[in-house]
Scaffold this motif. Structure first.
Motif, PDB file in Angstrom:
ATOM      1  N   ASP A 137     -16.597  15.353  -1.776  1.00  0.00           N
ATOM      2  CA  ASP A 137     -15.417  15.234  -0.917  1.00  0.00           C
ATOM      3  C   ASP A 137     -14.302  14.428  -1.567  1.00  0.00           C
ATOM      4  O   ASP A 137     -13.146  14.534  -1.159  1.00  0.00           O
ATOM      5  CB  ASP A 137     -15.803  14.550   0.405  1.00  0.00           C
ATOM      6  CG  ASP A 137     -16.252  15.561   1.444  1.00  0.00           C
ATOM      7  OD1 ASP A 137     -16.087  16.763   1.202  1.00  0.00           O
ATOM      8  OD2 ASP A 137     -16.780  15.146   2.481  1.00  0.00           O
TER       9      ASP A 137
ATOM     10  N   SER B 158     -11.677  23.869  -8.101  1.00  0.00           N
ATOM     11  CA  SER B 158     -12.982  24.529  -8.076  1.00  0.00           C
ATOM     12  C   SER B 158     -13.789  24.065  -6.874  1.00  0.00           C
ATOM     13  O   SER B 158     -13.545  23.019  -6.297  1.00  0.00           O
ATOM     14  CB  SER B 158     -13.738  24.248  -9.377  1.00  0.00           C
ATOM     15  OG  SER B 158     -13.825  22.849  -9.589  1.00  0.00           O
ATOM     16  N   GLY B 159     -14.820  24.862  -6.517  1.00  0.00           N
ATOM     17  CA  GLY B 159     -15.664  24.552  -5.364  1.00  0.00           C
ATOM     18  C   GLY B 159     -16.849  23.696  -5.764  1.00  0.00           C
ATOM     19  O   GLY B 159     -16.708  22.572  -6.252  1.00  0.00           O
ATOM     20  N   ALA B 160     -18.080  24.232  -5.551  1.00  0.00           N
ATOM     21  CA  ALA B 160     -19.290  23.483  -5.880  1.00  0.00           C
ATOM     22  C   ALA B 160     -19.403  23.290  -7.387  1.00  0.00           C
ATOM     23  O   ALA B 160     -19.063  24.163  -8.181  1.00  0.00           O
ATOM     24  CB  ALA B 160     -20.512  24.214  -5.338  1.00  0.00           C
ATOM     25  N   LEU B 161     -19.911  22.096  -7.796  1.00  0.00           N
ATOM     26  CA  LEU B 161     -19.976  21.728  -9.214  1.00  0.00           C
ATOM     27  C   LEU B 161     -21.391  21.322  -9.585  1.00  0.00           C
ATOM     28  O   LEU B 161     -22.127  20.744  -8.775  1.00  0.00           O
ATOM     29  CB  LEU B 161     -19.022  20.558  -9.504  1.00  0.00           C
ATOM     30  CG  LEU B 161     -17.539  20.772  -9.184  1.00  0.00           C
ATOM     31  CD1 LEU B 161     -16.794  19.459  -9.322  1.00  0.00           C
ATOM     32  CD2 LEU B 161     -16.943  21.829 -10.110  1.00  0.00           C
TER      33      LEU B 161
ATOM     34  N   ASN C 127     -26.211  23.537  -0.332  1.00  0.00           N
ATOM     35  CA  ASN C 127     -26.139  23.400  -1.787  1.00  0.00           C
ATOM     36  C   ASN C 127     -27.287  22.526  -2.308  1.00  0.00           C
ATOM     37  O   ASN C 127     -28.425  22.680  -1.892  1.00  0.00           O
ATOM     38  CB  ASN C 127     -24.773  22.837  -2.185  1.00  0.00           C
ATOM     39  CG  ASN C 127     -23.635  23.733  -1.749  1.00  0.00           C
ATOM     40  OD1 ASN C 127     -23.754  24.956  -1.793  1.00  0.00           O
ATOM     41  ND2 ASN C 127     -22.522  23.142  -1.329  1.00  0.00           N
TER      42      ASN C 127
ATOM     43  N   GLN D 190     -20.681  19.977  -3.638  1.00  0.00           N
ATOM     44  CA  GLN D 190     -19.225  19.992  -3.466  1.00  0.00           C
ATOM     45  C   GLN D 190     -18.771  18.625  -2.961  1.00  0.00           C
ATOM     46  O   GLN D 190     -18.748  18.371  -1.754  1.00  0.00           O
ATOM     47  CB  GLN D 190     -18.800  21.089  -2.496  1.00  0.00           C
ATOM     48  CG  GLN D 190     -17.289  21.289  -2.425  1.00  0.00           C
ATOM     49  CD  GLN D 190     -16.918  22.560  -1.685  1.00  0.00           C
ATOM     50  OE1 GLN D 190     -17.788  23.302  -1.243  1.00  0.00           O
ATOM     51  NE2 GLN D 190     -15.635  22.805  -1.543  1.00  0.00           N
TER      52      GLN D 190
ATOM     53  N   ALA E 202     -25.810  22.619  -7.729  1.00  0.00           N
ATOM     54  CA  ALA E 202     -24.382  22.469  -7.454  1.00  0.00           C
ATOM     55  C   ALA E 202     -24.150  21.783  -6.118  1.00  0.00           C
ATOM     56  O   ALA E 202     -24.839  22.058  -5.131  1.00  0.00           O
ATOM     57  CB  ALA E 202     -23.690  23.831  -7.463  1.00  0.00           C
TER      58      ALA E 202
ATOM     59  N   SER F 237     -14.762  18.042 -13.029  1.00  0.00           N
ATOM     60  CA  SER F 237     -13.908  19.205 -13.206  1.00  0.00           C
ATOM     61  C   SER F 237     -12.489  18.721 -13.425  1.00  0.00           C
ATOM     62  O   SER F 237     -11.996  17.870 -12.671  1.00  0.00           O
ATOM     63  CB  SER F 237     -13.976  20.132 -11.988  1.00  0.00           C
ATOM     64  OG  SER F 237     -13.118  21.250 -12.150  1.00  0.00           O
TER      65      SER F 237
END
Length: 397
Positions: A167, A146-149, A215, A165, A163, A182
């Motif tokens: 690294d 998944s991308g941004a959380l 974000n 993201q 959200a 995630s």
């Protein structure tokens, strides 16, 4: 008449010999001047001090610095004390202080524990396997797809962050809270098992000046660092290291003492042999070739063909190949080193996650022009960062 002709011939011969001696002396003087200029140039390049303020430095305006985050916190009324030695950092810690630092790579485990012991709240803005072990926070984990959380944890300070993201991801230890999770992997670890709070996140890209506005990065930075009225921001450096006595052996310390004089003698003999051989056949003669094609014309021609074909992958492959060759030379690797080996060496030198560099140097090639531009920018940033790191290490040695 005969005596006059002989005298004239002798005078001409003497003049020719004097002219030859003068030309030889001027040649040697030119060679000596060139050697001196070359030595001065090498010295300037070797000892010139590059910008020592690197990633996550609160006084650095570079893309990887955190000056923007520091100024944003000051606007929110947070007092920031920037320290560059452990002694100053410990002395600056108060009851309402948050101790902030990147991975203290230059400190021993004992020095790290002594540094964070007086602080009630400590935030590490970059991660390392050693910190996970030393603080018993957990282990490294594979990044999710998944991308941004969102935060997805019970800590109220991160409820309105939005959200982000991360690294790097971790598997939290028992009792450690994981946020931005995630598939069981968390991008932020928060530990309050002992009453003191310790947080760890990989924030080189999250909090750098270049990406702070993306974000919820800025909100996350304020939530992590702005919970108290005072922040002590310690910047680790080799100058403040307590590991000097444990420096590894180098090639110079492992070779016998006679190797360096022998190399210098062989180099001098090669220079003398080159000069002597070069003078045997007289000066060089310029020969006009039928056609001269400049390298820039060939480069522009190939670029126009690639642009006309719309082959972004082919252009990216050429850019990546050039970056790999230059990175291998700067990192001291051979020309036959693979992309994975170069990515590992660069990540170790820059102390950044290996996954992102493997994706950049050995991953799929971009298929669109926008992805090609982004790949070219990231390759240029990586080369600049490696070049800066190599210069810093040479100067500190």
């Amino acid at each position: 008449m005969t005596g006059t002709a002989a005298t004239s011939t002798a005078a001409i011969g003497t003049a020719v010999r004097e002219k030859g001696r003068l030309r030889s002396a001027l040649g040697w003087l030119a060679i000596a001047a060139a050697v001196i200029v070359f030595a001065l140039l090498i010295g300037a390049l070797s000892f010139g001090a590059p910008d020592s303020r690197g990633a996550l430095d609160p006084e650095s305006a570079k893309g990887s610095g955190t000056l923007a985050l520091a100024e944003l916190m000051r606007d929110q009324g947070v007092e920031i004390t920037v320290t560059r030695t452990r002694t100053d950092a410990i002395a600056a810690i108060r009851d309402d202080s948050t101790l902030v630092m990147a991975d203290p790579f230059s400190l021993s485990d004992e020095a790290v524990e002594a540094l964070i012991e007086p602080a009630d709240r400590t935030v590490f803005l970059s991660s390392a396997s050693r910190l996970l072990r030393l603080l018993d926070l957990g282990e490294n984990a594979a990044p999710p797809t998944s991308g941004a959380l969102d935060a997805r944890c019970d800590l109220s300070e991160f409820a309105n962050v939005g959200a982000v993201q991360p690294d790097r991801f971790f598997s939290p230890a028992d009792g450690v809270t994981g946020c931005f999770q995630s598939d069981g992997a968390a991008g932020l670890l928060v530990d309050d098992r002992t009453g003191d709070l310790t947080a760890l996140i990989e924030g080189v890209r999250l909090f750098g000046n270049e990406h702070l506005a993306e974000n919820g990065n800025a909100a996350l930075g304020l939530a992590l660092l702005g919970q108290t009225g005072h922040v002590v921001w310690y910047v680790p450096s080799l100058a403040d290291s307590d590991l000097e006595a444990q420096s590894p052996d180098t090639l110079a310390t492992l070779t016998p003492e006679w190797v360096t004089p022998a190399i210098l003698l062989l180099l001098l003999a090669g220079i003398v042999a080159g000069i002597s051989r070069g003078q045997r056949f007289g000066p060089l003669v310029t020969e006009t070739l039928p056609v001269t094609v400049r390298a820039s014309e060939t480069m522009h021609g190939r670029a126009r063909l690639t642009a006309k074909a719309g082959d972004a992958a082919h252009a990216a492959a050429a850019l990546r190949d050039g970056s790999l060759r230059r990175l291998a030379a700067r990192l001291g690797l051979t020309a036959r080193s693979t992309a994975a080996e170069i990515a590992d060496a660069a990540s170790d030198r820059l102390r950044i996650p290996r996954g992102s560099l493997h994706q950049l140097l050995d991953g799929p090639l971009p298929g669109t022009d926008a992805e090609l531009v982004d790949t070219a920018r990231r390759l240029a940033e990586l080369e600049a960062a490696v070049d800066t790191a190599v210069h810093v290490e040479r100067n500190t040695e």
